[in-house]
Design a protein around this motif. Structure first.
Motif, PDB file in Angstrom:
ATOM      1  N   MET A   1       0.835  -1.189   0.000  1.00 30.78           N
ATOM      2  CA  MET A   1       0.000   0.000   0.000  1.00 30.78           C
ATOM      3  C   MET A   1       0.877   1.250   0.000  1.00 30.78           C
ATOM      4  N   ARG A   2       0.608   2.171  -0.917  1.00 36.94           N
ATOM      5  CA  ARG A   2       1.399   3.398  -1.002  1.00 36.94           C
ATOM      6  C   ARG A   2       1.073   4.316   0.172  1.00 36.94           C
ATOM      7  N   GLU A   3       2.116   4.832   0.794  1.00 33.52           N
ATOM      8  CA  GLU A   3       1.912   5.769   1.900  1.00 33.52           C
ATOM      9  C   GLU A   3       1.443   7.115   1.359  1.00 33.52           C
ATOM     10  N   PRO A   4       0.337   7.641   1.874  1.00 29.30           N
ATOM     11  CA  PRO A   4      -0.107   8.961   1.400  1.00 29.30           C
ATOM     12  C   PRO A   4       0.901  10.032   1.778  1.00 29.30           C
ATOM     13  N   SER A   5       0.980  11.063   0.962  1.00 32.32           N
ATOM     14  CA  SER A   5       1.894  12.160   1.248  1.00 32.32           C
ATOM     15  C   SER A   5       1.317  13.060   2.331  1.00 32.32           C
ATOM     16  N   ARG A   6       2.151  13.937   2.830  1.00 35.24           N
ATOM     17  CA  ARG A   6       1.687  14.905   3.827  1.00 35.24           C
ATOM     18  C   ARG A   6       0.576  15.774   3.239  1.00 35.24           C
ATOM     19  N   ALA A   7       0.789  16.264   2.014  1.00 33.71           N
ATOM     20  CA  ALA A   7      -0.204  17.142   1.386  1.00 33.71           C
ATOM     21  C   ALA A   7      -1.522  16.406   1.168  1.00 33.71           C
TER      22      ALA A   7
END
Length: 236
Positions: A1-7
């Motif tokens: 699963m791709r980690e969501p970015s801060r933004a």
């Protein structure tokens, strides 16, 4: 699963207002799965001024009795104790959890607990979780599965952010050492009276306190009574 970015995380959660705050909020694990009769001992190492100590007596006792535990380590504590961290990480009796980057209560509105200022928005929640998660991933070779905030206080929006980042949010059932303030006799009493399925919180960064002797008194009683001890990942 791709980690969501801060933004991405700020965009997703930034407009949400929390409806819960404290030690027991939606999304926070406070006990083992229903029907589980074992007990999970968890120990925090908070790091920072006055918090970088290492309770070798506690860890030695757990090793001698072959009692597993989940250790929630803060980034500052890891930086102050690199050799000890390496030894703990290599010991299959223990698993390493994420105790945050600078040990802050997890809030999207800046709420504090025990005089410690909480994270002041979704971006700061992200930083508190991900900073240490990336450190642990680099050191362990895999990401941590469990997160406990500084003070174990959360709001429900912050808990959702942690879940989105791939970690399970952990509180506790029984406060075993009162934030490393209780004498050994009270630690023994609190831990010995913990019910089946309890998650017990203690601290492993205050050598000379009541935690190690209190645990050393309580745990053999529980073992003699047939209680089983597990790491969190053993049952969830």
């Amino acid at each position: 699963m791709r980690e969501p970015s801060r933004a991405e995380t700020v965009q997703r959660y930034g407009a949400l207002a929390p409806s819960e705050w404290g030690l027991r909020v939606s999304g926070v694990i406070t006990e083992l799965p229903e029907g589980e009769s074992a007990m999970a001992l968890t120990f925090d190492a908070c790091g920072g001024p006055g918090g970088n100590g290492y309770d070798a007596d506690l860890i030695d006792f757990l090793r001698e009795r072959k009692v597993p535990a989940t250790l929630f380590l803060n980034a500052r504590w890891i930086d102050a104790n690199p050799d000890v961290f390496e030894q703990l990480a290599a010991d299959g009796l223990f698993e390493i959890g994420n105790h945050g980057t600078v040990h802050r209560p997890l809030s999207v509105t800046g709420r504090s607990a025990y005089g410690i200022a909480g994270t002041g928005g979704v971006g700061e929640v992200y930083d508190e979780v991900v900073g240490n998660a990336h450190k642990l991933t680099g050191l362990l070779g895999h990401p941590p599965r469990f997160f406990r905030s500084g003070t174990a206080h959360y709001d429900d929006v912050a808990a959702r952010v942690v879940a989105d980042l791939g970690e399970r949010v952990v509180g506790f059932t029984v406060n075993g050492d009162g934030g490393a303030t209780l004498p050994a006799s009270e630690v023994r009493q609190e831990v010995a009276s913990a019910p089946p399925g309890a998650v017990v919180i203690g601290h492993m960064n205050h050598p000379g306190g009541g935690t190690a002797p209190g645990m050393a008194a309580a745990v053999p009683e529980l073992l003699a009574a047939g209680r089983r001890f597990v790491r969190l990942s053993d049952v969830m």
